[in-house]
Design an enzyme around this catalytic site. Structure first.
Site, PDB file in Angstrom:
ATOM      1  N   GLU A  94     -15.784  12.188   9.123  1.00 47.48           N
ATOM      2  CA  GLU A  94     -15.008  11.876   8.053  1.00 47.48           C
ATOM      3  C   GLU A  94     -13.824  12.994   7.918  1.00 47.48           C
ATOM      4  O   GLU A  94     -13.952  14.389   8.413  1.00 47.48           O
ATOM      5  CB  GLU A  94     -16.111  12.295   6.954  1.00 47.48           C
ATOM      6  CG  GLU A  94     -15.237  12.228   5.309  1.00 47.48           C
ATOM      7  CD  GLU A  94     -16.365  12.241   4.162  1.00 47.48           C
ATOM      8  OE1 GLU A  94     -17.272  12.001   4.209  1.00 47.48           O
ATOM      9  OE2 GLU A  94     -15.660  12.604   3.205  1.00 47.48           O
ATOM     10  N   LYS A 113     -24.229  15.495  -1.751  1.00 43.10           N
ATOM     11  CA  LYS A 113     -23.427  14.868  -0.732  1.00 43.10           C
ATOM     12  C   LYS A 113     -22.259  15.859  -0.087  1.00 43.10           C
ATOM     13  O   LYS A 113     -22.338  15.942   1.082  1.00 43.10           O
ATOM     14  CB  LYS A 113     -23.171  13.482  -1.131  1.00 43.10           C
ATOM     15  CG  LYS A 113     -22.876  12.569   0.188  1.00 43.10           C
ATOM     16  CD  LYS A 113     -21.218  12.574   0.757  1.00 43.10           C
ATOM     17  CE  LYS A 113     -20.932  11.747   1.663  1.00 43.10           C
ATOM     18  NZ  LYS A 113     -19.618  11.824   2.435  1.00 43.10           N
ATOM     19  N   ASP A 169     -32.300  18.257  13.602  1.00 43.65           N
ATOM     20  CA  ASP A 169     -32.860  17.062  12.933  1.00 43.65           C
ATOM     21  C   ASP A 169     -32.164  16.925  11.414  1.00 43.65           C
ATOM     22  O   ASP A 169     -32.837  17.455  10.478  1.00 43.65           O
ATOM     23  CB  ASP A 169     -34.435  17.104  12.875  1.00 43.65           C
ATOM     24  CG  ASP A 169     -34.957  15.704  12.294  1.00 43.65           C
ATOM     25  OD1 ASP A 169     -34.063  15.139  11.499  1.00 43.65           O
ATOM     26  OD2 ASP A 169     -36.143  15.660  12.505  1.00 43.65           O
ATOM     27  N   HIS A 191      -7.667  10.747   0.623  1.00 47.78           N
ATOM     28  CA  HIS A 191      -8.145   9.653   1.065  1.00 47.78           C
ATOM     29  C   HIS A 191      -6.953   8.672   1.554  1.00 47.78           C
ATOM     30  O   HIS A 191      -6.939   7.913   2.254  1.00 47.78           O
ATOM     31  CB  HIS A 191      -8.883   8.962   0.089  1.00 47.78           C
ATOM     32  CG  HIS A 191     -10.319   9.365   0.031  1.00 47.78           C
ATOM     33  ND1 HIS A 191     -11.354   8.804  -0.448  1.00 47.78           N
ATOM     34  CD2 HIS A 191     -10.756  10.576   0.570  1.00 47.78           C
ATOM     35  CE1 HIS A 191     -12.401   9.426  -0.333  1.00 47.78           C
ATOM     36  NE2 HIS A 191     -12.176  10.719   0.303  1.00 47.78           N
TER      37      HIS A 191
HETATM   38  C1  MEV Z   1     -17.098  12.913   0.027  1.00 47.91           C
HETATM   39  O1  MEV Z   1     -17.528  12.732   1.207  1.00 47.91           O
HETATM   40  C2  MEV Z   1     -17.663  14.102  -0.895  1.00 47.91           C
HETATM   41  C3  MEV Z   1     -17.036  14.356  -2.290  1.00 47.91           C
HETATM   42  O2  MEV Z   1     -17.618  13.074  -2.969  1.00 47.91           O
HETATM   43  C4  MEV Z   1     -18.190  15.403  -2.764  1.00 47.91           C
HETATM   44  C5  MEV Z   1     -18.085  15.551  -4.310  1.00 47.91           C
HETATM   45  O3  MEV Z   1     -17.850  14.554  -5.167  1.00 47.91           O
HETATM   46  O4  MEV Z   1     -18.176  16.544  -4.771  1.00 47.91           O
HETATM   47  C6  MEV Z   1     -15.971  14.423  -2.609  1.00 47.91           C
END
Ligand code: MEV
Length: 431
Positions: free
Chosen positions: A82, A262, A278, A376
């Site tokens: 990413e 995430k 892992d 993005h």
């Molecule tokens: C994208 O890979 C991760 C985000 O969505 C994390 C977040 O929203 O805090 C930008």
């Protein structure tokens, strides 16, 4: 040994020069560094790792700069597909340096092996019988891995739980030292089966580690002076307060917390993968830990101290090793550990959790101010540039131009591909 993780202009070098700079900083040999140019792992090596191997699958490895963890300069190898993640971590680490860098700590590397005991006459009686024989259980468990024992690890404690439906569960707590420890604790739990059945009069079914490694937590704190947060038209206090509001959203709402976490895992996993660990185990443990109160929430916290600095904290299970498994077999994983100058599994855990905190900061800072669409859009623009036939450096130049012009379209990419003449700088605000 890295003398400084500050490497201004690193991005501006060509790929081979970047690798050379890392070799010079980290003391990698040319042979070790070659792992990154040749995939590291060869098909024959891969053939010994899993079944039905047909080849290799590659991902980019990048180096996040600017990290200082427990007063040590550290370059961070990150494996991830990413864009913006490595840049985000580097920016966050640069700002965190202004408050002294990351302060991290970790528990002893203690894993949990679970044993499920069924068909006992009385669960409470079985529990007390097991606790009465704790010493015997621990002494026997200490015979199952002489290597770990020699290194100072071994079984530490036996806990017995009774689940709501009456199942009895033994937790054997086992110090795995520098190993992740899955094999060690699974072996110990399997070996204990006859003794546990004899003590309880029940039947042992599953014997397996728990990935909710909550005796093996790692934690990190960052102090970022409000003044360091100012950028573009945003003043530092404004950015700080928006970040804290963003955290409040994740703390209160599981839908947001999932995405917030995430973002943390973008940083965590990238280092976990780079070091041959892992990542599924780490992911599973992280999300279970985030839900430990019964409600899924943010793994990190953001607030202020009395001086008005932004304070970020993150605590999570971190069952990673530096011996055994792919960490030693995979040449790129060995080189990644050397780049970081890692001496122990705990040190690695402390660095990883710091990268997770950095990544979280970078994401919510962007979201709470300019938004992440700019980043993005630049990914989308790069894809259009490639579709327009650009290659090499041209891709980035055309993409940047389209983003600057706010004209991210195929026809514009095609026109620019025809006339790449002027230099278009990238966004390098992290440098
Ligand atoms: C994208 O890979 C991760 C985000 O969505 C994390 C977040 O929203 O805090 C930008």
């Amino acid at each position: 040994m890295t003398t400084s993780s500050r490497m201004p202009g690193f991005y501006n070098k060509i790929l081979s020069e970047r690798l050379q700079a890392i070799v010079e900083q980290s003391g990698l040999s040319q042979e070790e560094a070659a792992a990154f140019s040749t995939n590291g792992l060869n098909p024959e090596g891969a053939d010994h790792m899993i079944e039905n191997v047909v080849g290799l699958y590659s991902l980019p490895i990048g180096i996040a700069t600017n990290f200082r963890v427990n007063n040590k300069e550290v370059l961070i190898p990150m494996v991830i597909e990413e864009p913006s993640v490595v840049a985000g971590a580097s920016l966050a680490a640069r700002l965190a340096r202004e408050g002294g860098g990351f302060t991290a700590s970790s528990d002893e590397p203690v894993m949990i092996a679970q044993m499920q005991i069924l068909d006992v006459a009385n669960p409470h009686q079985a529990r007390l019988a097991l606790l009465a024989q704790k010493q015997r259980l621990l002494e026997f468990a200490a015979t199952t891995d002489p290597v770990i024992m020699k290194l100072g690890g071994g079984p530490r404690e036996v806990e017995v739980r009774i689940l709501e439906d009456g199942q009895v569960v033994v937790h054997l707590l086992y110090d795995c030292r520098d190993a992740m420890g899955a094999n060690t604790v699974n072996t110990a739990a399997e070996a204990l089966k006859p003794m546990v059945e004899e003590i309880t009069g029940g039947r042992v079914n599953l014997r397996i580690l728990s990935n909710l490694a909550d005796h093996r937590l790692a934690r990190s704190t960052a102090v970022i002076p409000a003044g360091a947060l100012a950028f573009d038209d945003f003043n530092g206090e404004f950015v700080r307060d928006r970040i804290i509001e963003a955290y409040a959203f994740a703390a209160a709402d599981p839908y947001r917390a999932t995405t917030h976490n995430k973002g943390i895992m973008n940083g965590v996993d990238a280092v976990v993968i780079a070091t041959g660990n892992d990542w599924r185990a780490i992911e599973a443990g992280a999300h279970a830990y985030a839900a430990r109160s019964g409600k899924y929430t943010s793994l990190s916290q953001w607030g202020t101290d009395r001086a008005g600095n932004l304070i970020g904290t993150l605590e999570m299970p971190m069952a990673v090793g530096i011996v055994g498994g792919a960490t030693k077999v995979h040449p790129s994983a060995r080189a990644a550990l050397k780049i970081m100058g890692i001496q122990s599994a705990r040190e690695l855990a402390e660095i990883i959790v710091s990268v997770g905190l950095a990544q979280n900061f970078a994401a919510i800072r962007a979201l709470a101010t300019e938004g992440i669409q700019r980043g993005h859009m630049s990914l989308h623009a790069r894809q259009l540039a490639m579709a327009a036939g650009a290659s090499g450096d041209e891709i980035e130049r055309i993409a940047s131009q389209m983003v600057t012009e706010k004209q991210v379209r195929l026809d514009r990419a095609q026109a620019l591909a025809e006339e790449i003449k002027s230099y278009i700088p990238k966004d390098r605000s992290y440098d």
